[in-house]
Design a protein around this motif. Structure first.
Motif, PDB file in Angstrom:
ATOM      1  N   LEU A 511       0.835  -1.207   0.000  1.00  0.00           N
ATOM      2  CA  LEU A 511       0.000   0.000   0.000  1.00  0.00           C
ATOM      3  C   LEU A 511       0.870   1.257   0.000  1.00  0.00           C
ATOM      4  N   TYR A 512       1.937   1.233   0.767  1.00  0.00           N
ATOM      5  CA  TYR A 512       2.848   2.381   0.844  1.00  0.00           C
ATOM      6  C   TYR A 512       3.449   2.685  -0.529  1.00  0.00           C
ATOM      7  N   THR A 513       3.928   1.638  -1.212  1.00  0.00           N
ATOM      8  CA  THR A 513       4.546   1.818  -2.535  1.00  0.00           C
ATOM      9  C   THR A 513       3.527   2.326  -3.549  1.00  0.00           C
ATOM     10  N   ARG A 514       2.324   1.743  -3.526  1.00  0.00           N
ATOM     11  CA  ARG A 514       1.285   2.168  -4.475  1.00  0.00           C
ATOM     12  C   ARG A 514       0.834   3.597  -4.217  1.00  0.00           C
ATOM     13  N   LEU A 515       0.738   3.980  -2.944  1.00  0.00           N
ATOM     14  CA  LEU A 515       0.333   5.349  -2.630  1.00  0.00           C
ATOM     15  C   LEU A 515       1.400   6.343  -3.076  1.00  0.00           C
ATOM     16  N   GLN A 516       2.660   5.995  -2.909  1.00  0.00           N
ATOM     17  CA  GLN A 516       3.752   6.852  -3.386  1.00  0.00           C
ATOM     18  C   GLN A 516       3.686   7.073  -4.891  1.00  0.00           C
ATOM     19  N   ALA A 517       3.252   6.027  -5.606  1.00  0.00           N
ATOM     20  CA  ALA A 517       3.255   6.077  -7.077  1.00  0.00           C
ATOM     21  C   ALA A 517       2.011   6.730  -7.647  1.00  0.00           C
ATOM     22  N   CYS A 518       0.966   6.963  -6.835  1.00  0.00           N
ATOM     23  CA  CYS A 518      -0.293   7.524  -7.351  1.00  0.00           C
ATOM     24  C   CYS A 518      -0.063   8.933  -7.900  1.00  0.00           C
ATOM     25  N   SER A 519      -0.534   9.138  -9.116  1.00  0.00           N
ATOM     26  CA  SER A 519      -0.350  10.452  -9.739  1.00  0.00           C
ATOM     27  C   SER A 519      -1.660  11.085 -10.181  1.00  0.00           C
ATOM     28  N   ASP A 520      -2.767  10.370 -10.049  1.00  0.00           N
ATOM     29  CA  ASP A 520      -4.054  10.949 -10.434  1.00  0.00           C
ATOM     30  C   ASP A 520      -5.158  10.385  -9.540  1.00  0.00           C
ATOM     31  N   GLY A 521      -6.321  11.030  -9.613  1.00  0.00           N
ATOM     32  CA  GLY A 521      -7.436  10.642  -8.767  1.00  0.00           C
ATOM     33  C   GLY A 521      -7.934   9.237  -9.019  1.00  0.00           C
ATOM     34  N   GLU A 522      -7.878   8.777 -10.269  1.00  0.00           N
ATOM     35  CA  GLU A 522      -8.351   7.439 -10.610  1.00  0.00           C
ATOM     36  C   GLU A 522      -7.503   6.379  -9.915  1.00  0.00           C
ATOM     37  N   CYS A 523      -6.189   6.587  -9.922  1.00  0.00           N
ATOM     38  CA  CYS A 523      -5.272   5.668  -9.241  1.00  0.00           C
ATOM     39  C   CYS A 523      -5.573   5.623  -7.753  1.00  0.00           C
ATOM     40  N   LEU A 524      -5.814   6.804  -7.159  1.00  0.00           N
ATOM     41  CA  LEU A 524      -6.076   6.871  -5.721  1.00  0.00           C
ATOM     42  C   LEU A 524      -7.396   6.193  -5.375  1.00  0.00           C
ATOM     43  N   ARG A 525      -8.408   6.373  -6.230  1.00  0.00           N
ATOM     44  CA  ARG A 525      -9.705   5.720  -5.976  1.00  0.00           C
ATOM     45  C   ARG A 525      -9.568   4.200  -6.023  1.00  0.00           C
ATOM     46  N   ALA A 526      -8.807   3.698  -6.983  1.00  0.00           N
ATOM     47  CA  ALA A 526      -8.589   2.252  -7.074  1.00  0.00           C
ATOM     48  C   ALA A 526      -7.861   1.737  -5.833  1.00  0.00           C
ATOM     49  N   LEU A 527      -6.911   2.515  -5.341  1.00  0.00           N
ATOM     50  CA  LEU A 527      -6.181   2.125  -4.133  1.00  0.00           C
ATOM     51  C   LEU A 527      -7.109   2.121  -2.920  1.00  0.00           C
ATOM     52  N   MET A 528      -7.962   3.146  -2.803  1.00  0.00           N
ATOM     53  CA  MET A 528      -8.896   3.220  -1.677  1.00  0.00           C
ATOM     54  C   MET A 528      -9.864   2.046  -1.682  1.00  0.00           C
ATOM     55  N   GLN A 529     -10.325   1.653  -2.864  1.00  0.00           N
ATOM     56  CA  GLN A 529     -11.238   0.520  -2.968  1.00  0.00           C
ATOM     57  C   GLN A 529     -10.551  -0.749  -2.476  1.00  0.00           C
ATOM     58  N   GLY A 530      -9.268  -0.896  -2.791  1.00  0.00           N
ATOM     59  CA  GLY A 530      -8.513  -2.053  -2.309  1.00  0.00           C
ATOM     60  C   GLY A 530      -8.390  -2.063  -0.801  1.00  0.00           C
ATOM     61  N   VAL A 531      -8.211  -0.877  -0.207  1.00  0.00           N
ATOM     62  CA  VAL A 531      -8.111  -0.782   1.251  1.00  0.00           C
ATOM     63  C   VAL A 531      -9.426  -1.193   1.892  1.00  0.00           C
ATOM     64  N   ASP A 532     -10.550  -0.756   1.326  1.00  0.00           N
ATOM     65  CA  ASP A 532     -11.856  -1.116   1.868  1.00  0.00           C
ATOM     66  C   ASP A 532     -12.074  -2.621   1.876  1.00  0.00           C
ATOM     67  N   GLU A 533     -11.466  -3.303   0.907  1.00  0.00           N
ATOM     68  CA  GLU A 533     -11.682  -4.743   0.796  1.00  0.00           C
ATOM     69  C   GLU A 533     -10.684  -5.550   1.622  1.00  0.00           C
ATOM     70  N   GLN A 534      -9.696  -4.892   2.251  1.00  0.00           N
ATOM     71  CA  GLN A 534      -8.711  -5.600   3.045  1.00  0.00           C
ATOM     72  C   GLN A 534      -9.366  -6.211   4.280  1.00  0.00           C
ATOM     73  N   GLU A 535      -8.904  -7.397   4.660  1.00  0.00           N
ATOM     74  CA  GLU A 535      -9.371  -7.976   5.923  1.00  0.00           C
ATOM     75  C   GLU A 535      -8.851  -7.140   7.086  1.00  0.00           C
ATOM     76  N   ILE A 536      -7.611  -6.661   6.972  1.00  0.00           N
ATOM     77  CA  ILE A 536      -7.033  -5.871   8.047  1.00  0.00           C
ATOM     78  C   ILE A 536      -7.708  -4.509   8.102  1.00  0.00           C
ATOM     79  N   ALA A 537      -7.852  -4.005   9.330  1.00  0.00           N
ATOM     80  CA  ALA A 537      -8.589  -2.752   9.514  1.00  0.00           C
ATOM     81  C   ALA A 537      -7.650  -1.565   9.399  1.00  0.00           C
ATOM     82  N   LEU A 538      -7.148  -1.333   8.189  1.00  0.00           N
ATOM     83  CA  LEU A 538      -6.220  -0.221   7.969  1.00  0.00           C
ATOM     84  C   LEU A 538      -6.931   1.029   7.465  1.00  0.00           C
ATOM     85  N   GLU A 539      -8.266   0.943   7.344  1.00  0.00           N
ATOM     86  CA  GLU A 539      -8.955   2.074   6.726  1.00  0.00           C
ATOM     87  C   GLU A 539      -8.828   3.359   7.525  1.00  0.00           C
ATOM     88  N   ILE A 540      -8.528   3.277   8.832  1.00  0.00           N
ATOM     89  CA  ILE A 540      -8.426   4.527   9.589  1.00  0.00           C
ATOM     90  C   ILE A 540      -7.258   5.379   9.102  1.00  0.00           C
TER      91      ILE A 540
END
Length: 586
Positions: A511-540
């Motif tokens: 997640l850290y590497t992908r967030l560093q590489a995000c350059s547009d809103g679409e990339c960030l939205r896709a990353l956020m959707q992945g976080v929501d689907e994680q079993e681990i509660a990292l959404e905070i």
């Protein structure tokens, strides 16, 4: 109760209206014009959550959203966190979409929620996404649709209020909780879950000792109750009890702050043998140094908040705790109203104690003191004393920084004197929690007469009358049960933890590497959707980013330089380091 089916009627203007139990919900001539006229007269004020009660088929939805968009474009002062359309009648939104009244996909800058009577839990999940950390409140707009009661509206308002009352604690400490839980993993295998604690026999009594100023007045009472009850100290009260020769059966610690260890270090140094006999009840989020150094039995608990609405029980657990429990097994929940005494009360309630006696639970500045004498707070202030500054002045300085209020005392309930004591709004949140719990549980709650805050649903007695209200033989029996359970129950199994932590570390690094590489809103939205689907509660860690995305605050080339992105990256890096250090332990 089964709801009636609506009768759909065509209007003179070629639209549709409904008749529900004999009531016409919209104009039978032109529902669209009716909705437009209502919208024209609406003012939104300064609230940032709009609640529209009774949306019907949704005729008001398009013009209202258009007006909101228009006002935002003109002034940019309208800044909403969410817009909620509520129907007390079932299925009206789906009928509205089917008949073309409004589109299923709503074009709006702000999050829009359509809520009907499916369940209170659905509303809770919706409310979770709003982001109330900086909410300025809500405003209810009542549409021209005839109301079918206010059940759902009241559920939402109660949930909203409950959420806000918990925010002070959550916003300040949530990330600290997760860091502490990671560190507490290394102590789990020397502890046992509170689910393994034995149930008390009928008619047993427990004592909960808080660190309020009146504790010192009731030392003799506690000495009388010591052998005949199960005595639980809050962590702040531990030193004061040991200094007066009272060794509690258990001490409860909940606070995640590092300075909580100061309640324990002097006790470990001065009374090591007594500490070996005391059962530590440690919440998963509590300061890791405490469970790491404690020489006696340790029982681990998990905090969960339960809200009871419309005959439904809604459980909200501490973020990340489910990830741990999925790997080590259930620890057992205690409800918390924000203070350690609320958690201690819920524990003894679950253990089956019929009578609960509170001592030092003042929730007030009795005698303009913060805590009883003998706590680490008072000891820490002693070096500050000078010829010109005494303890009373230090206490007064602390009190003047609080939002104070005057409330009735326990004593005034007996004397009808109208006597009051200084409290504050945080204390009042705790007191309201206790009042609700005392009323709902129906336990026999006893308080000795004092100048502390008054509670509802309790018996207030002179201290010398309390020992006669309990059976003297049951305290020892419960201590024997507890000792046997500790000796025979298996410790918490943590064999899966190393592999799970390695996997967690890989997830966070990714997640850290992908967030560093995000350059547009679409990339960030896709990353956020992945976080929501994680079993681990990292959404905070990503909650502020989610909110900014939903409100259109992050765009294209702004991402790389966004302070919010940098803050999230730094928090992830610190969490990653914490897990790495945990894995380095044997």
């Amino acid at each position: 109760m089964k709801q009636a089916s609506p009768e759909i009627i065509a209007t003179k203007k070629g639209q549709f209206t409904l008749v529900w139990e004999g009531k016409l919900l919209h104009s039978k001539i032109d529902p669209g014009t009716e909705a437009n006229k209502w919208v024209e007269h609406q003012q939104f004020g300064s609230a940032d959550v709009l609640v529209i009660h009774e949306a019907g088929l949704g005729y008001i939805i398009p013009p209202l959203l258009e007006k909101i968009h228009s006002e935002h474009s003109k002034t940019e002062k309208l800044d909403l966190k969410a817009i909620l359309f509520i129907n007390e009648r079932r299925n009206l939104f789906s009928i509205g979409v089917e008949k073309g009244v409004f589109s299923q996909v709503l074009d709006c800058t702000y999050p829009v929620f359509l809520l009907d009577p499916d369940s209170a839990e659905t509303i809770w999940r919706q409310l979770e996404t709003i982001g109330l950390e900086t909410s300025k409140g809500y405003k209810v707009l009542r549409s021209p649709v005839p109301p079918a009661g206010e059940r759902l509206l009241q559920i939402f308002l109660k949930l909203f209020s409950s959420k806000l009352s918990d925010l002070l604690t959550r916003v300040e400490f949530e990330k600290q909780w997760i860091h502490n839980m990671i560190q507490n993993i290394s102590s789990l295998n020397k502890g046992k879950p509170i689910l393994s604690m034995p149930s008390a026999q009928p008619h047993s009594a427990a004592v909960i000792v808080g660190a309020g100023p009146t504790l010192i007045e009731h030392i003799d009472l506690l000495k009388q109750l010591r052998d005949s009850t199960f005595l639980v100290a809050t962590d702040t009260a531990l030193l004061a009890l040991l200094a007066h020769g009272i060794t509690p059966d258990a001490v409860y610690t909940l606070d995640s702050q590092n300075h909580s260890i100061k309640h324990f270090l002097p006790a470990l140094a001065q009374w090591p043998e007594e500490c070996q006999k005391i059962h530590l009840i440690a919440d998963l989020v509590s300061s890791p140094a405490i469970s790491r150094h404690w020489p006696g039995p340790i029982w681990f608990a998990n905090t969960a908040k339960y809200t009871y609405i419309d005959n439904q029980e809604i459980r909200e657990s501490t973020p990340f705790s489910s990830w741990i429990e999925n790997r080590v097994g259930r620890l057992g929940d205690t409800q918390s109203g924000g203070s350690v005494a609320t958690s201690a009360f819920d524990l003894v309630r679950q253990l089956g104690f019929a009578t609960v006696i509170f001592v030092g639970q003042d929730l007030a500045y009795v005698g303009r003191e913060i805590h009883t004498r003998g706590t680490h707070h008072n000891q820490g202030w002693l070096p500050l004393l000078t010829r010109l500054q005494n303890l009373e002045q230090i206490n007064q300085l602390v009190i003047t920084k609080r939002s104070i209020k005057w409330i009735p005392t326990l004593e005034s309930a007996l004397t009808q004197s109208g006597k009051t004591v200084i409290s504050d709004y945080v204390f009042d949140l705790y007191r309201n929690w206790f009042n609700d719990a005392f009323t709902r549980t129906g336990l026999n709650i006893l308080f000795p007469v004092s100048q502390g805050a008054r509670f509802e649903g309790v018996q207030i007695l002179p201290a010398h009358n309390i020992p006669g209200k309990i059976r003297p033989d049951l305290g020892k029996k419960y201590r024997d049960q507890l000792r046997n359970s500790w000796q025979t129950q298996n410790p918490i199994q943590t064999t899966m933890m190393r592999d799970s932590l390695n996997s967690l570390r890989a997830d966070i690094a990714n997640l850290y590497t992908r967030l560093q590489a995000c350059s547009d809103g679409e990339c960030l939205r896709a990353l956020m959707q992945g976080v929501d689907e994680q079993e681990i509660a990292l959404e905070i860690f990503f909650r502020p980013l989610n909110l900014s995305l939903s409100r259109g605050k992050l765009h294209g080339n702004e991402l790389k330089n966004s302070p919010l992105i940098h803050k999230t990256l730094e928090e992830l890096r610190l969490f990653l380091n914490r897990i790495t250090k945990q894995l380095a332990l044997p």
